[in-house]
Scaffold this active site. Structure first.
Site, PDB file in Angstrom:
ATOM      1  N   ASP A 231     -11.336  -3.366  -7.662  1.00  0.00           N
ATOM      2  CA  ASP A 231     -10.248  -2.703  -6.977  1.00  0.00           C
ATOM      3  C   ASP A 231      -9.138  -2.361  -7.600  1.00  0.00           C
ATOM      4  O   ASP A 231      -8.865  -2.758  -8.886  1.00  0.00           O
ATOM      5  CB  ASP A 231      -9.771  -3.397  -5.474  1.00  0.00           C
ATOM      6  CG  ASP A 231      -9.139  -2.508  -4.572  1.00  0.00           C
ATOM      7  OD1 ASP A 231      -9.814  -1.854  -3.597  1.00  0.00           O
ATOM      8  OD2 ASP A 231      -7.862  -2.136  -4.479  1.00  0.00           O
TER       9      ASP A 231
ATOM     10  N   ARG B 272       7.010   1.639   2.558  1.00  0.00           N
ATOM     11  CA  ARG B 272       6.346   0.727   1.642  1.00  0.00           C
ATOM     12  C   ARG B 272       7.120   0.260   0.554  1.00  0.00           C
ATOM     13  O   ARG B 272       7.082  -0.852   0.244  1.00  0.00           O
ATOM     14  CB  ARG B 272       5.015   1.285   1.271  1.00  0.00           C
ATOM     15  CG  ARG B 272       4.159   1.317   2.352  1.00  0.00           C
ATOM     16  CD  ARG B 272       2.779   1.665   2.083  1.00  0.00           C
ATOM     17  NE  ARG B 272       1.743   2.045   3.192  1.00  0.00           N
ATOM     18  CZ  ARG B 272       0.423   2.442   2.823  1.00  0.00           C
ATOM     19  NH1 ARG B 272      -0.016   2.386   1.863  1.00  0.00           N
ATOM     20  NH2 ARG B 272      -0.253   2.311   4.211  1.00  0.00           N
TER      21      ARG B 272
END
Length: 290
Positions: free
Chosen positions: A160, A50
């Site tokens: 979020d 990632r």
């Protein structure tokens, strides 16, 4: 990034570049302190994969250079949001764990309407990802209130930690495959198809999008700036990433954000067992504030 030294380092990352154990531990410690997410050494390869994308975006050549920028050159303040975006998992679907929405429609909403006189009901999707959960909630709320309590209204706060997913959620545009779980009658009322059929995209109707407000929020924060306490809170499939101590802290703050008599929904793989909380279980992974 604005540092000229960083911008100048537009090099291709060496194919054999790997994240050292020392750098992994430093990153893991920061990620945990910032987000509560545990990163055991077994996730080193996942983190590498990632972060490679993040290195390409920043133009930083190696993991060592990236960590040096973060921890020795003061880059962590500017990079924190992007680092967390890179490591968070954002799995979501419309009508995911459908029994929750059945219970909400068949039991919880009627109970809330009877208990509370406020005209506008308040719902919080506390880990909304790309928006499937809050828009599902909006469909359920709209259907229920139109037929059972037309004098009531509602608002959904959707939050979020990841800025990337919030940007996608605000647009309300999804692939046809992702929209597939939406029941056909709701699809007709609440979803718009792209004019160009080849695009295979759909968009949540404006009447629902205006009922959902999106904001960035970190569940690790000591206080949740949500305004008045909520009638319903969904916090699903997030607690599994926290250790027990962090779970207790987050659950306590969530309970404090609920009105007495309000409902808390957690993920089917999660539990509140062993925690001292002002809630009682009313169904599988569904709780009512005492």
């Amino acid at each position: 990034m604005t540092d000229s030294s960083v911008n100048a380092a537009l090099k291709t990352q060496p194919l054999d570049d790997q994240l050292s154990k020392r750098n992994f531990e430093a990153l893991s410690k920061f990620i945990y302190s910032y987000s509560g997410i545990k990163m055991p050494l077994s996730k080193s390869t996942m983190l590498e994969g990632r972060l490679r994308r993040r290195l390409r975006v920043t133009g930083i050549a190696t993991f060592d250079d990236y960590c040096d920028y973060l921890f020795n050159q003061g880059g962590i303040e500017r990079e924190a949001i992007y680092l967390i975006d890179a490591v968070t998992t954002n799995k979501t679907d419309f009508f995911r764990e459908p029994k929750h929405f059945d219970y909400m429609r068949d039991v919880a909403l009627g109970d809330i309407v009877r208990q509370f006189s406020e005209r506008r009901l308040r719902i919080w999707s506390s880990a909304c990802s790309t928006g499937a959960e809050p828009y599902t909630l909006a469909m359920v709320m709209s259907d229920y209130l139109q037929s059972q309590a037309p004098d009531r209204d509602y608002f959904i706060l959707a939050t979020d930690l990841s800025t990337d997913v919030l940007q996608k959620a605000q647009k309300g545009i999804y692939s046809s495959d992702m929209m597939a779980p939406v029941p056909p009658d709701m699809m007709r009322r609440y979803v718009m198809r792209a004019a160009n059929a080849h695009r295979q995209e759909m968009r949540v109707a404006p009447m629902l999008r205006q009922k959902v407000g999106f904001a960035r929020m970190n569940l690790m924060d000591a206080k949740y700036p949500i305004g008045d306490p909520m009638h319903i809170i969904f916090c699903r499939n997030v607690l599994i990433y926290f250790d027990k101590q962090t779970q207790q802290q987050v659950l306590t703050r969530l309970c404090n954000s609920l009105v007495p008599g309000g409902y808390l929904f957690i993920g089917h793989s999660e539990t509140v067992s062993g925690f001292d909380l002002p809630i009682r279980q009313v169904a599988n992974t569904i709780f009512k504030r005492i």
